[in-house]
Design an enzyme around this catalytic site. Structure first.
Site, short mmCIF file in Angstrom:
data_model
loop_
_atom_site.label_atom_id
_atom_site.label_comp_id
_atom_site.label_asym_id
_atom_site.label_seq_id
_atom_site.Cartn_x
_atom_site.Cartn_y
_atom_site.Cartn_z
N CYS B 138 5.47 28.55 49.91
CA CYS B 138 4.61 28.66 48.73
C CYS B 138 4.14 27.27 48.30
O CYS B 138 4.96 26.36 48.14
CB CYS B 138 5.38 29.31 47.59
SG CYS B 138 4.43 29.39 46.06
N ILE B 207 0.52 33.54 57.91
CA ILE B 207 0.84 32.33 57.21
C ILE B 207 0.92 32.58 55.70
O ILE B 207 0.47 33.62 55.25
CB ILE B 207 -0.25 31.25 57.45
CG1 ILE B 207 -1.65 31.84 57.23
CG2 ILE B 207 -0.13 30.64 58.84
CD1 ILE B 207 -2.75 30.85 57.25
#
Lengths: 307, 321
Positions: B138, B207
């Site tokens: 993240c 991804i």
């Protein structure tokens, strides 16, 4: 460029013109990015009081929100402060939002003057259906604001309006509401009926039954959640359809992040207007709400946190 | 329920896949941070998808960023929600309900250190999710996520520590597959992928969002997001996701969940041909609503029918020689 079917149908170039617009006005309107709009007019109800309500009328801009339907919301951005959802209190040719001081954000917004700019993106959410023949609109406090566009659109059906607040200084739109079959209610009896909107609602239903008249077939409600819960329960008891405009702490406003949920419903996308069928399935209605960490707390704690 | 469809020729088109030994009814997987902010939200989709990933759970209560946390531009969306979480302890009551969800549940976890990852994973493993996904990607926190996933050594350390700890808890917990979600915002995603595989990862998600990026509103004269920078998602990043999946597939043996800008059946097939067995869908929900999973499955079947492909498994990695 339409993304309604997920299939991109685009005969126009996907680049912006020099003035910041796309050739296709649909894109300008639907892009979930704030457009800075000037406040062109402010009307204040009860200006001398702490609980005054300001209605901010906005310039037209590129057309964001111009196709808003009654009950839809927008996300309002004050750069450097925050971005929060508001129901439109006027739609169509001129948009407005109506604000009263409830927390840090609204306190800041109340300081805005004519000519200041705020960021708007939207409209989002499910709108009021506009259905019903014998309609009753039940509002509490600032909940009257998002019901005003609905009222204006169903005026010809002579809806009954029950509008309650703590005292007469907490009531707004009073001048316009005189054009309707309006029952003001105050907790302290300073105006109209001395009692809750739900008491008045039951009273009107009983009156119709006693007279052998048809009771309401459709209720629209917006206000404190506990009030809406009682309204809904009365509707269930008398088999009246109910549409309630709910709110929860919101992040994206577009049905993506899932944070504004009541049970399995996203308020920004599946609501904010919910039908009886949905309200029946909401165990948290009037009871629990999530704060910004996602933790579920009681409604009372939630309101204390938001103020 | 979308298992398969009898097509015009009278044959069946099979959408079922196997991911880390778990059978999924179709390859679509709800990506972390989308809709699934809580276990009860997962029930919205549990009949449509192959699997569901919960919003990442962290070691302690965290509010995430103020709004705006989301903004759209012409070619995608940018978000900086900022990893809000109740923290694993507060979440335990709700996590008990994952057994009632009608599709495999992937619990995504994050931590500010290797030890925090282990602590969170040990705690959530008790609820026996189908998989655990490590959020080392993240971009929206200075102290979590991408910080670890840009370095092969820290990625390896986190994966191996979590795997070791789960094994120590007992056979049942040691068997829970652990996948790592990778960031494209690194020098060489293949080296990160290999490091995770070496560390014992049972699979990879590629991804997470791209960038970070920024949108400035010129009338406001300010970045729109309150965190200023955010991860980019949507169709614009799909070629990056496809390339990452393609490169990773050439270099590891473990299965890949391909995520990044998939909005329709064609995109899903493209991702599978690049080497993904599962298809993560996040921003697709923004563009097409919660119906996107059903729509993608139907579109995949339509294409497979026209192109004589009987099982979706036959598509995995076919773009490689």
């Amino acid at each position: 460029m339409s993304r309604k079917n997920g299939v991109v149908v685009d005969e126009m170039p996907r680049v912006k013109n020099v003035d910041g617009c796309f050739s296709d006005p649909e894109i300008n309107r639907y892009l979930s990015a704030p457009e800075m709009l000037k406040i062109v007019d402010i009307i204040e109800d009860n200006s001398s009081k702490d609980n005054s309500v300001k209605t901010f009328f906005l310039e037209k801009g590129l057309g964001k929100g111009m196709d808003a339907k009654p009950g839809q919301i927008c996300m309002v951005w004050i750069p450097g402060i925050d971005e929060k959802p508001f129901g439109f209190s006027s739609i169509g040719e001129q948009l407005s939002i109506s604000v009263c001081r409830q927390g840090r954000f609204t306190k800041k917004l109340m300081e805005f003057k004519k000519g200041d700019i705020i960021g708007i993106r939207g409209p989002y959410g499910v709108s009021f259906s506009g259905n019903g023949k014998n309609i009753c609109v039940i509002a509490g406090g600032i909940g009257m604001a998002p019901l005003m566009p609905l009222l204006r659109s169903i005026k010809d059906r002579n809806p009954v309006v029950i509008y309650g607040a703590r005292s007469k200084d907490d009531l707004s739109f009073t001048k316009e509401l005189k054009e309707y079959d309006i029952h003001f209610c105050t907790d302290d009896g300073s105006k109209g009926y001395h009692g809750f909107t739900t008491h008045k609602f039951k009273e009107l239903i009983k009156k119709s039954l006693d007279l052998g008249e048809r009771i309401f077939d459709y209720i629209y409600t917006c206000g404190p959640e506990i009030m809406m819960k009682y309204v809904f329960e009365i509707c269930e008891a008398y088999r009246i359809h109910c549409e309630a405009s709910l709110e929860r702490f919101m992040k994206c406003g577009t049905g993506l992040c899932g944070h504004c949920n009541i049970n399995s419903y996203m308020v920004c996308k599946d609501g904010s207007v919910f039908q009886s069928e949905d309200l029946r399935k909401m165990g948290d209605l009037g009871k629990m709400a999530r704060i910004n960490t996602g933790k579920k707390v009681t409604l009372k704690e939630y309101h204390e946190w938001r103020s | 329920m979308i298992y398969n469809r009898i097509i015009s020729s009278g044959n069946m088109v099979d959408l079922a896949i196997s991911l880390c030994g778990i059978k999924l009814r179709n390859p679509t997987i709800l990506a972390s941070g989308v809709v699934g902010s809580s276990v009860e939200m997962l029930k919205r989709l549990d009949n449509d998808v192959g699997a569901l990933t919960l919003k990442s759970i962290g070691p302690k209560s965290r509010a995430g960023h103020n709004n705006p946390t989301f903004v759209e531009y012409e070619s995608g969306i940018v978000n900086a929600v900022g990893l809000p979480s109740q923290g694993y302890e507060a979440y335990e009551e709700e996590l008990k309900e994952i057994s009632k969800v009608n599709a495999p549940v992937i619990i995504s976890t994050y931590g500010g250190s290797k030890d925090e990852f282990v602590m969170v994973c040990d705690a959530v493993a008790k609820f026996k999710p189908a998989l655990i996904e490590l959020n080392i990607s993240c971009p929206n926190s200075d102290k979590h996520g991408m910080l670890f996933g840009i370095d092969p050594d820290s990625s390896y350390n986190i994966v191996s520590s979590v795997k070791d700890s789960l094994k120590l808890m007992g056979a049942v917990y040691g068997k829970i597959p652990v996948i790592a979600k990778l960031t494209p915002n690194c020098n060489d995603i293949v080296s990160i992928a290999k490091a995770c595989e070496d560390g014992g990862a049972d699979g990879l998600t590629a991804i997470n969002s791209v960038g970070p990026g920024m949108v400035i509103n010129i009338e406001a004269r300010k970045p729109v997001l309150s965190f200023k920078r955010g991860g980019i998602s949507g169709p614009a990043i799909r070629p990056i996701a496809v390339r990452c999946v393609y490169d990773i597939y050439e270099n590891v043996k473990i299965p890949i969940i391909g995520t990044g800008g998939v909005t329709n059946g064609r995109d899903a097939i493209e991702m599978m041909m690049a080497g993904a067995v599962g298809i993560g869908i996040g921003s697709g929900v923004y563009y097409r609503g919660v119906e996107v999973f059903k729509s993608i499955c139907n579109e995949m079947v339509d294409w497979m029918e026209k192109n004589d492909v009987k099982s979706v498994k036959d598509l995995v990695g076919v773009s490689h020689e």
